[in-house]
Design an enzyme around this catalytic site. Structure first.
Site, PDB file in Angstrom:
ATOM      1  N   HIS A 367     -11.886   1.631   4.328  1.00 26.23           N
ATOM      2  CA  HIS A 367     -12.717   1.618   3.124  1.00 26.23           C
ATOM      3  C   HIS A 367     -12.898   2.988   2.496  1.00 26.23           C
ATOM      4  CE1 HIS A 367     -13.792  -2.566   4.124  1.00 26.23           C
ATOM      5  NE2 HIS A 367     -13.672  -2.630   2.825  1.00 26.23           N
ATOM      6  N   ARG A 474     -16.987  -4.345  -5.985  1.00 25.63           N
ATOM      7  CA  ARG A 474     -17.499  -4.283  -4.608  1.00 25.63           C
ATOM      8  C   ARG A 474     -18.972  -3.865  -4.664  1.00 25.63           C
ATOM      9  NH1 ARG A 474     -11.963  -2.115  -3.574  1.00 25.63           N
ATOM     10  NH2 ARG A 474     -11.060  -3.263  -1.838  1.00 25.63           N
ATOM     11  N   ARG A 510     -18.405  -9.352  -6.286  1.00 25.15           N
ATOM     12  CA  ARG A 510     -18.340  -9.866  -4.915  1.00 25.15           C
ATOM     13  C   ARG A 510     -19.671  -9.561  -4.243  1.00 25.15           C
ATOM     14  NH1 ARG A 510     -14.308  -7.344  -0.615  1.00 25.15           N
ATOM     15  NH2 ARG A 510     -15.709  -5.561  -0.732  1.00 25.15           N
ATOM     16  N   ASN A 633      -6.153  -6.899   2.256  1.00 21.38           N
ATOM     17  CA  ASN A 633      -6.456  -5.840   3.233  1.00 21.38           C
ATOM     18  C   ASN A 633      -6.935  -6.459   4.537  1.00 21.38           C
ATOM     19  OD1 ASN A 633      -5.971  -4.122   1.115  1.00 21.38           O
ATOM     20  ND2 ASN A 633      -8.131  -3.840   0.625  1.00 21.38           N
ATOM     21  N   ASP A 634      -7.934  -7.321   4.405  1.00 24.20           N
ATOM     22  CA  ASP A 634      -8.442  -7.971   5.607  1.00 24.20           C
ATOM     23  C   ASP A 634      -7.479  -9.045   6.093  1.00 24.20           C
ATOM     24  OD1 ASP A 634     -10.883  -6.863   6.582  1.00 24.20           O
ATOM     25  OD2 ASP A 634     -11.764  -7.378   4.645  1.00 24.20           O
ATOM     26  N   CYS A 681      -6.481  -9.398  -4.674  1.00 26.51           N
ATOM     27  CA  CYS A 681      -7.292  -8.223  -5.014  1.00 26.51           C
ATOM     28  C   CYS A 681      -7.224  -7.135  -3.949  1.00 26.51           C
ATOM     29  CB  CYS A 681      -8.744  -8.617  -5.287  1.00 26.51           C
ATOM     30  SG  CYS A 681      -9.579  -9.266  -3.850  1.00 26.51           S
TER      31      CYS A 681
HETATM   32  C1  PEP Z   1      -9.561  -7.074   1.074  1.00 27.14           C
HETATM   33  O1  PEP Z   1      -9.957  -7.242   2.216  1.00 27.14           O
HETATM   34  O2  PEP Z   1      -8.370  -7.167   0.737  1.00 27.14           O
HETATM   35  C2  PEP Z   1     -10.511  -6.741   0.003  1.00 27.14           C
HETATM   36  C3  PEP Z   1     -10.137  -6.706  -1.242  1.00 27.14           C
HETATM   37  O3  PEP Z   1     -11.783  -6.424   0.352  1.00 27.14           O
HETATM   38  P1  PEP Z   1     -12.194  -5.061   1.063  1.00 27.14           P
HETATM   39  O4  PEP Z   1     -11.013  -4.140   1.012  1.00 27.14           O
HETATM   40  O5  PEP Z   1     -13.364  -4.532   0.340  1.00 27.14           O
HETATM   41  O6  PEP Z   1     -12.500  -5.501   2.463  1.00 27.14           O
HETATM   42 MG    MG Z   2     -12.037  -7.498   2.617  1.00 29.29          MG
END
Ligand code: PEP
Ligand code: MG
Length: 755
Positions: A367, A474, A510, A633-634, A681
């Protein structure tokens, strides 16, 4: 009781103190120093070599021929003295001439002496000179004698750097400043920057090395140890909430060192030898760093880094120079240097002065990197030993695109950097021309390109890039920058100002994704988490802390009064979680309507697909959704079971792997069948080649970092959607050994602009 080494070092230090206080010239002082050390160590010879114009020059000697002073010169790596300086290592030899590096210099007359002990005079981790003693008879030097020499060398280094030894000092300063080094790292946030090095955890400058009152120094160290241990205990206790596993490990090591009797004893011994508390900590640390250089085992080397961090902390406590560089404020254009940073820590810095960040660790989807990207600050990560190679204030040039950092750059590097910067500006200007061009493929498909945001100022990116809206706001960023839980009113103010600034373009808020690597100090729970990324975070936490979520829901609904509110929930794992969250929002809306408050004209609800399990429940969930947003990402960290913040795993798996693309492709097919819009995203969508592949599997909505909008538009406008869809279908049917290489080759063949 002080040891004999301590006693002799002390005797020398006391002598040094008075020599340096005298109003004599530099040469006279050095002559006194060698006499003093030689006498105290009963050595026939004591010499000081200093680095001048890249060469080690004999500056003073007792015992060698005086004619050799300023005549005998040795290159780095040449002879015993050159080897000591080059390797920043100690030599302790009973028979100097038997050593393979021995270089005989007739003018010195040193053939009379058998034994030799030399230590580097170190400044900023580099040797600036060598202090050595020689004896007539062959003898090995005891550890305590080497200790004494090192202590003296350390004090000498402080004195040489000061203005008192003017001519030597000048030479050294010049030497330091011309030594350009080039360090390589991993590209985390693209861009170039120029600035002075600032340590996130500032290094302490030692003003006085020689103690006036040893007992007082001892008391200072004791009390600093007590404070440091208390801090580490608190950090360990607090670490349960939203910190990556790696940090837990580091804390465990910190704790081990903080309570290590050996460490405090060695510092104590250094104090016995006459050093101040700061100098004693530094002295012990220098020894550790020397050992670090010799260690081959990466795991052990990492532990040594932990000890270095801790010593730095102790140093700051003892000298009262507490706090990160953010607290002190940035005074000029800065490139921040740190082992690693948390997102909240980065947000504390002044955005106008912070030009770049260099990390020893770091990974692409952590992050803090997302925050840096949002701030438009280039970041180079995984730069090994960076904190050992540079000094506070060193001028630096950062070129993340090439993955390099230049420290103390010379003129030719400066010129090359300038030229590239100018070229970049030209390219940026060309890309700025993209602002008003729509992201339409060559065969006429309009792709939606939105931006990710999190801070109020990010909204300006909408106008600057011509993006279609904010696809991911975010909301937790506001929570991260606050010292306390933001009140509903201040949340509402932020959301309203974002909607106002977006001027009718859609904004998808979000709900807070707190936890994981986004720890909030004021929301600490009792229990420590083993795996915070898979722990109590995001929607899980929000549903359990419904008061927190209700207040956010109220703030969002009120902020969007009379307009369309778009809201999505992070980390939905099962459909009921989405249902509960939506019901909570609907409950707030009903309450507001009932109490005659203005409500949004419409609320659109979405879920984030970040947990693989949700993909298997889409048939149940999709009918109740207005849109789906894939957080790659997650999602990819869970698909590959690879921590997104883990530096070692940062480059192990590729977003363009068949596993990820096939998975995403099935999700898109399910959404299309249900008629529900789906977008991506995560950071993956912000890379041109990856975005091309996503369009190839049917993704037509991307929300990305603002800096990626123009390159993405250029890519889209050079792409034929029908062609890439056909190619992706073929590649996913029988994946090639290297998907990335195949896609790249295809893009080149089709003249797709990848930037
Ligand atoms: C993700 O997980 O791809 C996402 C967009 O959320 P964050 O990066 O804030 O966890
Ligand atoms: Mg995420």
């Amino acid at each position: 009781m002080p040891s004999t080494a301590a006693a002799s070092a002390r005797e020398i230090l006391t002598g040094l103190h008075s020599v340096m206080a005298k109003r004599t010239n530099a040469q006279a002082k050095l002559n006194k120093v060698v006499a003093l050390i030689g006498e105290a160590m009963e050595s026939e010879v004591c010499s000081i070599y200093l680095l001048r114009d890249g060469v080690l020059e004999l500056f003073a000697t007792r015992g060698l021929n005086q004619e050799a002073v300023h005549v005998t010169r040795l290159a780095l790596g040449e002879g015993l003295v050159g080897t000591i300086a080059d390797k920043v290592a100690i030599l302790n030899l009973a028979e100097a001439a038997a050593h393979p590096d021995f270089a005989y210099r007739p003018e010195t007359g040193e053939e009379l002496f058998h034994s030799f002990a030399g230590v580097p005079i170190v400044r900023r981790e580099r040797a600036i000179g060598v202090l050595c003693v020689q004896h007539g008879e062959p003898r090995g030097y005891a550890d305590i004698e080497i200790e004494a020499l090192q202590t003296v060398a350390m004090v000498l280094s402080e004195l040489l750097a000061g203005a008192k030894l003017v001519d030597a000092g000048k030479g050294l300063a010049a030497q330091r400043d011309t030594g350009t080094i080039r360090l390589n790292g991993q590209k985390l946030v693209a861009g170039m920057a120029r600035g002075a090095a600032v340590f996130h955890q500032p290094r302490v400058t030692i003003e006085h090395s020689i103690a006036e009152d040893t007992e007082a120094e001892r008391a200072r160290v004791y009390s600093a140890f007590r404070r440091m241990r208390a801090q580490i205990d608190t950090m360990t206790r607090d670490a349960e909430f939203g910190t990556p596993g790696e940090l837990q490990e580091v804390l465990a090591t910190y704790k081990m060192f903080a309570y290590d009797e050996g460490w405090s004893r060695r510092i104590n011994e250094a104090i016995d030898s006459g050093l101040t508390a700061e100098a004693a900590i530094e002295r012990v640390q220098q020894r550790t760093r020397m050992r670090m250089r010799e260690i081959d085992d990466p795991l052990l080397a990492e532990r040594m880094h932990d000890l270095d961090d801790l010593a730095n902390r102790l140093q700051r406590i003892v000298s009262g120079q507490i706090g990160t560089a953010a607290q002190g404020g940035l005074k000029r254009d800065t490139i921040l240097v740190a082992r690693n940073l948390g997102p909240a820590e980065l947000l504390e810095y002044d955005r106008r002065r912070l030009k770049g960040v260099v990390l020893e660790e770091g990974s692409l989807t952590a992050h803090v990197i997302i925050v840096a990207r949002a701030m438009g600050v280039p970041v180079l990560g995984r730069v090994k030993d960076v904190r050992l190679c540079i000094g506070e204030g060193d001028p630096m040039l950062l070129d993340v695109d090439e993955g390099v950092l230049f420290v103390r750059p010379g003129n030719s590097i400066e010129a090359g950097f300038e030229a590239k910067l100018a070229l970049g500006q030209k390219r940026r200007a060309a890309l700025a021309g993209m602002r008003d061009l729509p992201p339409v493929t060559k065969d006429g498909a309009r792709i939606t390109v939105m931006v990710n945001a999190g801070l109020r100022d990010d909204v300006e990116a909408l106008a600057a890039t011509g993006a279609d809206g904010i696809g991911l706001f975010r909301t937790e960023f506001q929570f991260l920058v606050s010292a306390t839980l933001p009140r509903r009113e201040s949340q509402q103010r932020l959301y309203k100002s974002v909607l106002d600034a977006a001027g009718g373009k859609p904004v998808i808020f979000r709900t807070v994704d707190i936890g994981g690597d986004k720890a909030l100090p004021y929301l600490v729970e009792e229990q420590r988490e083993e795996n915070p990324a898979m722990g109590w975070r995001a929607l899980r936490l929000s549903l359990d802390r419904s008061a927190l979520m209700k207040s956010q829901a109220r703030a969002l609904i009120e902020a969007a009064a009379g307009r369309t509110l778009r809201v999505m929930f992070p980390m939905v794992s099962e459909p009921w979680e989405y249902d509960e969250a939506r019901a909570l929002f609907e409950g707030q809306r009903a309450w507001l309507v009932e109490h005659r408050h203005a409500a949004p004209a419409r609320i659109e609800y979405g879920a984030m697909l970040e947990v693989p399990a949700l993909a298997e429940s889409l048939d149940m969930l999709l009918p109740r959704l207005d849109f789906l947003s894939i957080g790659t990402n997650d999602l990819t960290q869970f698909l590959f079971a690879a921590d997104r913040a883990h530096p070692r795993l940062a480059e192990r798996y590729d977003w363009l792997s068949p596993a990820i693309l096939r998975f995403l492709s099935r999700v898109v097919i399910a959404c299309d069948a249900a008629g529900i819009p789906v977008g991506v995203c995560g950071e993956m969508g912000g890379r041109t080649l990856e975005a091309m592949a996503l369009i190839g599997i049917g993704i037509e909505r991307l929300s990305i970092t603002p800096a990626a909008v123009a390159p993405l538009k250029a890519m889209i406008r050079s792409l034929d959607r029908t062609a890439i869809r056909g190619e992706m279908a073929r590649l996913l049917e029988t994946p090639p050994a290297d998907m990335r290489a195949s896609l790249l080759a295809w893009a080149e063949g089709e003249k797709v602009v990848l930037g």
